[in-house]
Design a protein around this motif. Sequence first.
Motif, mmCIF file in Angstrom:
data_model
loop_
_atom_site.group_PDB
_atom_site.id
_atom_site.type_symbol
_atom_site.label_atom_id
_atom_site.label_comp_id
_atom_site.label_asym_id
_atom_site.label_seq_id
_atom_site.Cartn_x
_atom_site.Cartn_y
_atom_site.Cartn_z
ATOM 1 N N ARG A 1 43.186 -15.194 -27.033
ATOM 2 C CA ARG A 1 41.744 -15.488 -26.984
ATOM 3 C C ARG A 1 41.165 -15.381 -28.386
ATOM 4 N N ASP A 2 40.099 -16.153 -28.635
ATOM 5 C CA ASP A 2 39.451 -16.081 -29.940
ATOM 6 C C ASP A 2 38.457 -14.923 -29.968
ATOM 7 N N SER A 3 37.733 -14.787 -31.061
ATOM 8 C CA SER A 3 36.803 -13.661 -31.212
ATOM 9 C C SER A 3 35.655 -13.713 -30.215
ATOM 10 N N ASN A 4 35.392 -14.874 -29.604
ATOM 11 C CA ASN A 4 34.342 -15.001 -28.590
ATOM 12 C C ASN A 4 34.878 -14.836 -27.171
ATOM 13 N N GLY A 5 36.163 -14.544 -27.036
ATOM 14 C CA GLY A 5 36.760 -14.358 -25.717
ATOM 15 C C GLY A 5 37.253 -15.640 -25.070
ATOM 16 N N GLN A 6 37.118 -16.775 -25.760
ATOM 17 C CA GLN A 6 37.577 -18.044 -25.218
ATOM 18 C C GLN A 6 39.104 -18.112 -25.299
ATOM 19 N N ARG A 7 39.732 -18.671 -24.258
ATOM 20 C CA ARG A 7 41.185 -18.827 -24.257
ATOM 21 C C ARG A 7 41.618 -19.820 -25.323
ATOM 22 N N LEU A 8 42.775 -19.551 -25.912
ATOM 23 C CA LEU A 8 43.335 -20.433 -26.929
ATOM 24 C C LEU A 8 44.437 -21.287 -26.326
ATOM 25 N N THR A 9 44.742 -22.373 -26.993
ATOM 26 C CA THR A 9 45.891 -23.200 -26.627
ATOM 27 C C THR A 9 46.888 -23.125 -27.777
#
Length: 119
Positions: free
Chosen positions: A30-38
């Motif tokens: 996840r990125d620093s905003n909590g969004q999942r990464l690919t």
Amino acid sequence: MKICAYASTTLTVNPETEPGLPLWQVAPTRDSNGQRLTDFMMLIPRLRSRPPIEIERVSLRIQSILSRHQDVVFADLNLKLNLLWVSLRPRHGAISELAAAIRLNVPEAVLVAHYVEPR
């Protein structure tokens, strides 16, 4: 070699990671905003058997390409496996763009993907 992106355009070698750690312990999900990464992988055949100056040249080309893409969050170049792993923020077409840019500069690099039956 561990190449990590901490800011959107700054790639640096991460001194906190030790060689040989499994990627699942190092690569962010996840990125620093909590969004999942690919993520995606590219195989670079026989990279580890090349002279050190050529390995450095290839890694600098890859670093240059990845540093120009704001979506890249993490990258790992594993010489033992001849494998490049890239984690990025999901955006339609981002993986294709990055893989194509890497292939233009490192023609022997091959995108690792599963086969999907055409519909």
